[in-house]
Design a protein around this motif. Structure first.
Motif, short mmCIF file in Angstrom:
data_model
loop_
_atom_site.label_atom_id
_atom_site.label_comp_id
_atom_site.label_asym_id
_atom_site.label_seq_id
_atom_site.Cartn_x
_atom_site.Cartn_y
_atom_site.Cartn_z
N GLU A 141 0.83 -1.20 0.00
CA GLU A 141 0.00 0.00 0.00
C GLU A 141 0.87 1.25 0.00
O GLU A 141 2.03 1.22 0.42
CB GLU A 141 -0.93 0.03 1.21
N ARG A 143 1.77 4.93 1.42
CA ARG A 143 1.66 5.61 2.72
C ARG A 143 2.13 7.04 2.54
O ARG A 143 3.33 7.32 2.55
CB ARG A 143 2.50 4.90 3.77
N LYS A 147 6.14 7.62 0.54
CA LYS A 147 6.50 6.33 1.12
C LYS A 147 5.53 5.27 0.64
O LYS A 147 4.40 5.55 0.27
CB LYS A 147 6.49 6.41 2.65
N ALA A 149 4.53 0.90 1.37
CA ALA A 149 4.74 -0.33 2.12
C ALA A 149 4.82 -1.48 1.12
O ALA A 149 3.99 -1.58 0.21
CB ALA A 149 3.60 -0.56 3.10
N GLU A 163 8.57 -0.43 5.10
CA GLU A 163 8.23 0.87 4.51
C GLU A 163 9.47 1.44 3.84
O GLU A 163 10.53 1.50 4.45
CB GLU A 163 7.72 1.81 5.60
#
Length: 173
Positions: A141, A143, A147, A149, A163
């Motif tokens: 996903e 973030r 960033k 993940a 991350e």
């Protein structure tokens, strides 16, 4: 900065990283100067910052009236290495080139925009930086704006979510 049309333009070679010093000295001699810059977004200590960089590192353009060409004084300016010349004759740069460079500089045409890559969940990626550089991973996903993940497995262990910065990933074709 408006560039007068009746000037003859030349390139001045500067000492390493002394363009700003040379510009100040040349302006004291009443020369019109042009130092084209561009912006670039870089990452420093995990933060993105905008840096101003020189388009032609080590060079400054100077505009002089045709009757006022103090070459010896120019070469003695602090930060100046010399005038770009063909033999002993300083190389004249057409005013149209300088005008075009200045217009592009004002419009931001030389600025480097960061590449925006969208990673979809489940996409295969390769880690390009850090201690896990070269290892494959799968997007889990996003973030925030910088960033992401990823699911990561090392030496056949179960997948873990780590991350990473967007700059540290590349899509696998």
């Amino acid at each position: 900065m408006k560039i007068p049309a009746a000037l003859d333009w030349y390139a001045v070679s500067t000492k390493p990283k002394c363009e700003d010093i040379a510009v100040r000295g040349l302006e004291r001699l009443k020369a019109t100067t042009f130092l084209p810059l561009y912006t670039e977004e870089v990452r420093r200590r995990c933060k993105r910052i905008t840096k101003m960089r020189r388009l032609f590192p080590g060079y400054v353009f100077i505009g002089l009236a045709p009757w006022h060409m103090p070459w010896q004084a120019i070469c003695e300016v602090n930060g100046v290495h010399g005038v770009v010349s063909f033999g002993r004759v300083p190389a004249l740069i057409p005013g149209a080139i300088i005008t075009g460079l200045q217009a592009a500089h004002i419009m931001g045409s030389f600025d480097i925009q960061p590449q925006i890559v969208t990673y979809r969940p489940g996409a295969d990626v390769r880690i390009t930086d850090g201690p896990f550089a070269g290892f494959p991973a799968r997007v889990h996903e996003a973030r925030g704006t910088d960033k992401i993940a990823v699911l990561f497995s090392i030496f056949g262990s179960s997948e873990r979510i780590i991350e990473l910065q967007l700059d540290d990933l590349a899509l696998v074709a």
